[in-house]
Scaffold this active site. Structure first.
Site, short mmCIF file in Angstrom:
data_model
loop_
_atom_site.label_atom_id
_atom_site.label_comp_id
_atom_site.label_asym_id
_atom_site.label_seq_id
_atom_site.Cartn_x
_atom_site.Cartn_y
_atom_site.Cartn_z
N HIS A 273 0.79 -1.33 0.10
CA HIS A 273 0.05 0.15 0.01
C HIS A 273 0.74 1.21 -0.13
CE1 HIS A 273 -3.31 -2.55 1.92
NE2 HIS A 273 -3.14 -3.14 0.61
N HIS B 140 -9.20 -1.89 -5.13
CA HIS B 140 -7.99 -2.07 -4.42
C HIS B 140 -7.08 -3.25 -5.07
CE1 HIS B 140 -5.93 -2.26 -0.49
NE2 HIS B 140 -5.82 -3.76 -0.57
N ASP C 157 -3.38 -2.66 -5.20
CA ASP C 157 -2.11 -3.65 -4.78
C ASP C 157 -1.31 -3.93 -6.03
OD1 ASP C 157 -2.95 -4.08 -2.10
OD2 ASP C 157 -4.11 -6.05 -2.97
N HIS D 145 -0.99 -11.11 -5.47
CA HIS D 145 0.39 -11.13 -4.99
C HIS D 145 1.53 -11.86 -5.68
CE1 HIS D 145 -0.92 -7.70 -2.55
NE2 HIS D 145 -1.51 -8.52 -1.64
ZN LIG Z 1 -3.84 -4.56 -0.56
#
Ligand SMILES: [Zn+2]
Length: 299
Positions: A77, A233, A237, A260
Protein backbone atom coordinates in the site's frame (compact mmCIF):
# COMPACT_ATOMS: atom_id res chain seq x y z
CA UNK A 1 12.27 16.64 -18.80
CA UNK A 2 10.69 14.58 -16.02
CA UNK A 3 12.87 14.51 -12.96
CA UNK A 4 13.17 12.28 -9.93
CA UNK A 5 11.26 13.35 -6.84
CA UNK A 6 11.47 12.90 -3.09
CA UNK A 7 9.55 14.36 -0.16
CA UNK A 8 10.41 17.72 1.38
CA UNK A 9 10.19 16.89 5.08
CA UNK A 10 10.01 13.81 7.28
CA UNK A 11 6.53 12.55 8.17
CA UNK A 12 5.46 9.79 10.52
CA UNK A 13 2.51 7.71 11.61
CA UNK A 14 1.71 4.80 13.93
CA UNK A 15 -0.56 1.82 13.66
CA UNK A 16 -0.73 -1.96 13.70
CA UNK A 17 0.25 -4.54 11.11
CA UNK A 18 -2.73 -6.17 9.38
CA UNK A 19 -1.36 -9.70 9.67
CA UNK A 20 0.99 -9.53 12.68
CA UNK A 21 -1.21 -7.24 14.76
CA UNK A 22 2.11 -5.74 15.93
CA UNK A 23 2.24 -2.04 16.85
CA UNK A 24 4.57 -0.09 14.58
CA UNK A 25 5.87 3.44 14.14
CA UNK A 26 6.70 4.48 10.59
CA UNK A 27 8.64 7.49 9.37
CA UNK A 28 9.25 8.57 5.77
CA UNK A 29 12.34 10.66 5.05
CA UNK A 30 13.68 12.33 1.92
CA UNK A 31 16.52 10.62 0.06
CA UNK A 32 19.04 11.61 -2.62
CA UNK A 33 18.62 10.78 -6.32
CA UNK A 34 19.33 7.20 -7.22
CA UNK A 35 18.29 5.87 -3.78
CA UNK A 36 14.95 4.39 -4.80
CA UNK A 37 12.71 3.33 -1.92
CA UNK A 38 14.68 1.83 0.96
CA UNK A 39 13.17 0.39 4.17
CA UNK A 40 15.12 0.56 7.43
CA UNK A 41 14.30 -1.53 10.51
CA UNK A 42 15.14 0.89 13.32
CA UNK A 43 14.57 -1.91 15.85
CA UNK A 44 17.39 -3.87 14.14
CA UNK A 45 20.17 -1.28 14.03
CA UNK A 46 18.69 0.36 10.94
CA UNK A 47 18.99 -2.77 8.79
CA UNK A 48 18.25 -1.76 5.18
CA UNK A 49 16.08 -3.58 2.70
CA UNK A 50 15.65 -2.09 -0.76
CA UNK A 51 12.14 -2.14 -2.24
CA UNK A 52 13.24 -4.38 -5.08
CA UNK A 53 11.93 -7.53 -6.68
CA UNK A 54 15.18 -9.27 -5.77
CA UNK A 55 14.20 -9.01 -2.08
CA UNK A 56 10.69 -10.46 -2.44
CA UNK A 57 10.10 -13.19 0.10
CA UNK A 58 6.93 -14.91 1.07
CA UNK A 59 3.94 -13.81 -0.91
CA UNK A 60 0.42 -14.92 -0.15
CA UNK A 61 -2.06 -12.47 1.31
CA UNK A 62 0.50 -9.64 1.34
CA UNK A 63 3.86 -8.88 -0.19
CA UNK A 64 6.87 -9.28 2.07
CA UNK A 65 10.49 -8.40 1.54
CA UNK A 66 13.32 -10.34 3.13
CA UNK A 67 17.06 -9.86 3.20
CA UNK A 68 19.49 -11.90 5.30
CA UNK A 69 16.57 -13.27 7.30
CA UNK A 70 15.13 -9.84 8.13
CA UNK A 71 11.51 -9.39 7.12
CA UNK A 72 9.42 -6.38 6.16
CA UNK A 73 5.83 -7.25 5.49
CA UNK A 74 2.81 -5.74 3.72
CA UNK A 75 4.74 -3.17 1.68
CA UNK A 76 2.26 -2.84 -1.17
CA UNK A 77 0.00 0.00 0.00
CA UNK A 78 2.82 2.43 0.78
CA UNK A 79 4.71 1.53 -2.40
CA UNK A 80 1.50 2.07 -4.36
CA UNK A 81 1.15 5.55 -2.83
CA UNK A 82 4.74 6.37 -3.81
CA UNK A 83 4.08 5.43 -7.44
CA UNK A 84 0.75 7.24 -7.47
CA UNK A 85 2.38 10.39 -6.07
CA UNK A 86 5.49 10.15 -8.27
CA UNK A 87 7.96 9.67 -5.41
CA UNK A 88 11.17 8.00 -6.62
CA UNK A 89 13.43 8.31 -3.60
CA UNK A 90 12.62 7.87 0.09
CA UNK A 91 13.81 6.15 3.24
CA UNK A 92 11.05 4.38 5.17
CA UNK A 93 11.91 3.68 8.78
CA UNK A 94 9.85 1.24 10.82
CA UNK A 95 10.40 -0.30 14.25
CA UNK A 96 8.65 -3.62 13.68
CA UNK A 97 8.27 -6.24 10.97
CA UNK A 98 5.10 -5.03 9.26
CA UNK A 99 3.93 -1.69 7.89
CA UNK A 100 0.85 -0.21 9.58
CA UNK A 101 -2.42 -1.01 7.82
CA UNK A 102 -4.02 2.31 8.90
CA UNK A 103 -7.45 2.44 7.23
CA UNK A 104 -6.70 -0.44 4.81
CA UNK A 105 -6.17 1.84 1.80
CA UNK A 106 -3.30 3.99 0.47
CA UNK A 107 -5.06 7.26 1.29
CA UNK A 108 -3.35 7.87 4.66
CA UNK A 109 0.04 7.40 2.97
CA UNK A 110 -0.94 9.78 0.18
CA UNK A 111 -1.97 12.35 2.80
CA UNK A 112 1.37 11.93 4.59
CA UNK A 113 3.22 12.59 1.32
CA UNK A 114 1.04 15.64 0.67
CA UNK A 115 1.76 16.90 4.18
CA UNK A 116 5.50 16.40 3.66
CA UNK A 117 5.45 18.11 0.26
CA UNK A 118 7.19 16.91 -2.88
CA UNK A 119 10.60 18.06 -4.02
CA UNK A 120 11.83 17.74 -7.57
CA UNK A 121 15.43 16.59 -7.84
CA UNK A 122 18.10 17.28 -10.45
CA UNK A 123 18.37 13.88 -12.04
CA UNK A 124 16.17 12.96 -15.00
CA UNK A 125 13.83 10.10 -14.08
CA UNK A 126 14.60 6.87 -15.90
CA UNK A 127 11.54 4.92 -17.00
CA UNK A 128 11.29 1.27 -17.86
CA UNK A 129 9.62 1.18 -21.25
CA UNK A 130 8.09 -2.17 -22.15
CA UNK A 131 9.08 -3.03 -25.73
CA UNK A 132 7.59 -6.50 -26.10
CA UNK A 133 4.51 -8.10 -24.61
CA UNK A 134 4.69 -10.39 -21.61
CA UNK A 135 1.79 -12.69 -20.71
CA UNK A 136 1.64 -15.02 -17.73
CA UNK A 137 -1.14 -17.53 -17.17
CA UNK A 138 -1.83 -19.84 -14.26
CA UNK A 139 -5.14 -21.68 -14.50
CA UNK A 140 -7.75 -18.93 -14.80
CA UNK A 141 -5.33 -16.28 -13.50
CA UNK A 142 -3.72 -13.94 -15.97
CA UNK A 143 -1.36 -11.00 -15.96
CA UNK A 144 0.23 -9.22 -18.89
CA UNK A 145 2.04 -6.06 -19.86
CA UNK A 146 2.05 -4.51 -23.32
CA UNK A 147 4.11 -1.70 -24.88
CA UNK A 148 2.62 1.80 -24.46
CA UNK A 149 3.80 5.37 -24.02
CA UNK A 150 2.10 5.82 -20.64
CA UNK A 151 1.53 3.66 -17.57
CA UNK A 152 -1.94 2.19 -17.18
CA UNK A 153 -3.26 -0.67 -15.10
CA UNK A 154 -6.52 -2.55 -15.43
CA UNK A 155 -7.85 -5.41 -13.34
CA UNK A 156 -10.76 -7.86 -13.43
CA UNK A 157 -11.98 -9.97 -10.52
CA UNK A 158 -14.72 -12.53 -10.15
CA UNK A 159 -15.71 -13.41 -6.59
CA UNK A 160 -18.69 -15.66 -5.92
CA UNK A 161 -20.30 -13.06 -3.64
CA UNK A 162 -23.55 -11.17 -4.29
CA UNK A 163 -21.87 -7.80 -3.66
CA UNK A 164 -18.73 -8.45 -5.68
CA UNK A 165 -19.17 -10.83 -8.61
CA UNK A 166 -17.44 -9.62 -11.77
CA UNK A 167 -15.78 -6.21 -11.53
CA UNK A 168 -13.27 -4.50 -13.81
CA UNK A 169 -11.45 -1.22 -13.35
CA UNK A 170 -8.68 0.54 -15.19
CA UNK A 171 -6.61 3.64 -14.47
CA UNK A 172 -4.03 5.76 -16.25
CA UNK A 173 -1.30 6.69 -13.82
CA UNK A 174 -0.52 9.78 -15.86
CA UNK A 175 -3.74 11.73 -15.60
CA UNK A 176 -4.12 12.17 -11.86
CA UNK A 177 -6.74 9.47 -11.39
CA UNK A 178 -4.77 7.57 -8.76
CA UNK A 179 -5.45 10.01 -5.96
CA UNK A 180 -9.22 10.03 -6.28
CA UNK A 181 -9.98 6.70 -7.97
CA UNK A 182 -7.53 4.25 -6.40
CA UNK A 183 -5.87 5.51 -3.21
CA UNK A 184 -9.07 5.42 -1.06
CA UNK A 185 -9.98 1.80 -1.97
CA UNK A 186 -9.64 -0.44 1.10
CA UNK A 187 -8.60 -4.03 1.48
CA UNK A 188 -11.39 -6.51 2.19
CA UNK A 189 -11.97 -9.83 3.86
CA UNK A 190 -14.68 -12.40 4.52
CA UNK A 191 -15.85 -13.17 8.04
CA UNK A 192 -16.30 -16.87 7.21
CA UNK A 193 -12.60 -17.12 6.28
CA UNK A 194 -11.32 -15.18 9.29
CA UNK A 195 -10.81 -18.08 11.73
CA UNK A 196 -8.87 -20.17 9.22
CA UNK A 197 -6.70 -17.18 8.34
CA UNK A 198 -5.99 -16.40 12.00
CA UNK A 199 -4.87 -19.99 12.49
CA UNK A 200 -2.32 -19.40 9.71
CA UNK A 201 -1.00 -16.36 11.59
CA UNK A 202 -2.79 -13.92 9.30
CA UNK A 203 -5.08 -10.90 9.88
CA UNK A 204 -4.30 -10.66 13.60
CA UNK A 205 -4.53 -6.89 13.34
CA UNK A 206 -7.66 -6.80 11.20
CA UNK A 207 -10.67 -4.85 12.41
CA UNK A 208 -13.77 -3.09 11.15
CA UNK A 209 -11.63 0.08 11.04
CA UNK A 210 -8.97 -1.20 8.63
CA UNK A 211 -10.76 -3.47 6.16
CA UNK A 212 -14.10 -3.92 4.45
CA UNK A 213 -15.57 -6.92 6.25
CA UNK A 214 -18.16 -9.07 4.47
CA UNK A 215 -20.25 -12.01 5.51
CA UNK A 216 -21.83 -14.22 2.85
CA UNK A 217 -24.49 -11.64 1.99
CA UNK A 218 -23.42 -8.14 2.92
CA UNK A 219 -20.85 -5.63 4.06
CA UNK A 220 -20.76 -5.54 7.87
CA UNK A 221 -19.18 -2.08 8.10
CA UNK A 222 -20.79 0.05 5.39
CA UNK A 223 -20.66 2.33 3.55
CA UNK A 224 -18.33 1.33 0.73
CA UNK A 225 -16.25 4.19 -0.63
CA UNK A 226 -17.03 3.00 -4.20
CA UNK A 227 -19.53 0.38 -5.39
CA UNK A 228 -16.55 -1.38 -7.01
CA UNK A 229 -14.08 -0.68 -4.18
CA UNK A 230 -12.94 -4.34 -4.27
CA UNK A 231 -11.47 -4.30 -7.76
CA UNK A 232 -10.07 -0.81 -7.22
CA UNK A 233 -8.13 -2.17 -4.25
CA UNK A 234 -6.70 -4.88 -6.51
CA UNK A 235 -5.46 -2.14 -8.84
CA UNK A 236 -3.91 -0.41 -5.80
CA UNK A 237 -2.15 -3.65 -4.76
CA UNK A 238 -0.89 -4.34 -8.28
CA UNK A 239 0.60 -0.84 -8.62
CA UNK A 240 2.31 -1.35 -5.25
CA UNK A 241 3.71 -4.75 -6.18
CA UNK A 242 4.96 -3.54 -9.57
CA UNK A 243 6.80 -0.75 -7.74
CA UNK A 244 9.29 -3.47 -6.83
CA UNK A 245 10.63 -3.12 -10.39
CA UNK A 246 12.25 0.02 -8.98
CA UNK A 247 11.33 2.28 -11.89
CA UNK A 248 8.20 3.87 -13.23
CA UNK A 249 6.80 1.73 -16.06
CA UNK A 250 5.71 2.81 -19.52
CA UNK A 251 3.31 0.06 -20.51
CA UNK A 252 -0.24 -1.25 -20.25
CA UNK A 253 -0.71 -3.78 -17.46
CA UNK A 254 -3.74 -6.08 -17.57
CA UNK A 255 -4.60 -8.52 -14.78
CA UNK A 256 -7.45 -10.97 -14.34
CA UNK A 257 -7.94 -12.68 -10.98
CA UNK A 258 -4.21 -12.47 -10.33
CA UNK A 259 -2.80 -11.94 -6.83
CA UNK A 260 0.41 -10.91 -5.07
CA UNK A 261 2.22 -14.07 -6.20
CA UNK A 262 1.50 -13.43 -9.89
CA UNK A 263 2.20 -9.71 -9.55
CA UNK A 264 5.64 -10.43 -8.12
CA UNK A 265 6.27 -13.22 -10.65
CA UNK A 266 5.84 -10.56 -13.34
CA UNK A 267 8.29 -8.30 -11.48
CA UNK A 268 10.86 -11.11 -11.32
CA UNK A 269 10.48 -11.91 -15.00
CA UNK A 270 10.92 -8.27 -15.98
CA UNK A 271 14.00 -7.87 -13.77
CA UNK A 272 15.48 -11.12 -15.09
CA UNK A 273 14.98 -10.59 -18.82
CA UNK A 274 16.12 -7.25 -20.18
CA UNK A 275 14.87 -8.04 -23.68
CA UNK A 276 11.36 -7.02 -22.57
CA UNK A 277 12.25 -3.38 -21.89
CA UNK A 278 14.54 -0.44 -22.38
CA UNK A 279 15.41 2.47 -20.16
CA UNK A 280 14.33 5.89 -21.28
CA UNK A 281 13.84 9.42 -20.02
CA UNK A 282 10.88 11.60 -20.93
CA UNK A 283 11.15 15.08 -22.37
CA UNK A 284 7.52 15.93 -21.84
CA UNK A 285 6.65 16.50 -18.19
CA UNK A 286 2.96 15.93 -18.95
CA UNK A 287 3.76 12.22 -19.08
CA UNK A 288 4.92 12.28 -15.48
CA UNK A 289 3.04 9.67 -13.52
CA UNK A 290 0.93 11.27 -10.84
CA UNK A 291 0.19 14.79 -10.10
CA UNK A 292 3.04 15.77 -7.97
CA UNK A 293 2.63 19.43 -8.81
CA UNK A 294 -1.09 19.41 -8.13
CA UNK A 295 -0.56 17.46 -4.95
CA UNK A 296 1.88 19.95 -3.49
CA UNK A 297 -0.45 22.81 -4.32
CA UNK A 298 -3.42 21.32 -2.54
CA UNK A 299 -1.85 20.97 0.91
ZN1 LIG B 1 -3.95 -4.55 -0.40
Amino acid sequence: MTREQTIRAAVSCSGVGLHSGAPVNLRILSAPTGTGIVFRRTDLDGFRIEASGRNVARVSYATSLMKKGVLISTTEHLLSAFIGMGIDNAIVELDNLELPILDGSARPFVEMIQKAGIRQQRKARTYLRIVREIELREGDKFIAVYPADVYSVSYSINFPHPLIGKQSFGVHLTNGSYLKQIAPARTFGFLHEADAMRQQGLIRGASMENAIVLNRQEVLNPPLRFADEFVRHKVLDLIGDLALIGKQILGTVVADRAGHAMHTALVSLILRDKSYWEETTLEDASHAPALAAAASLTI
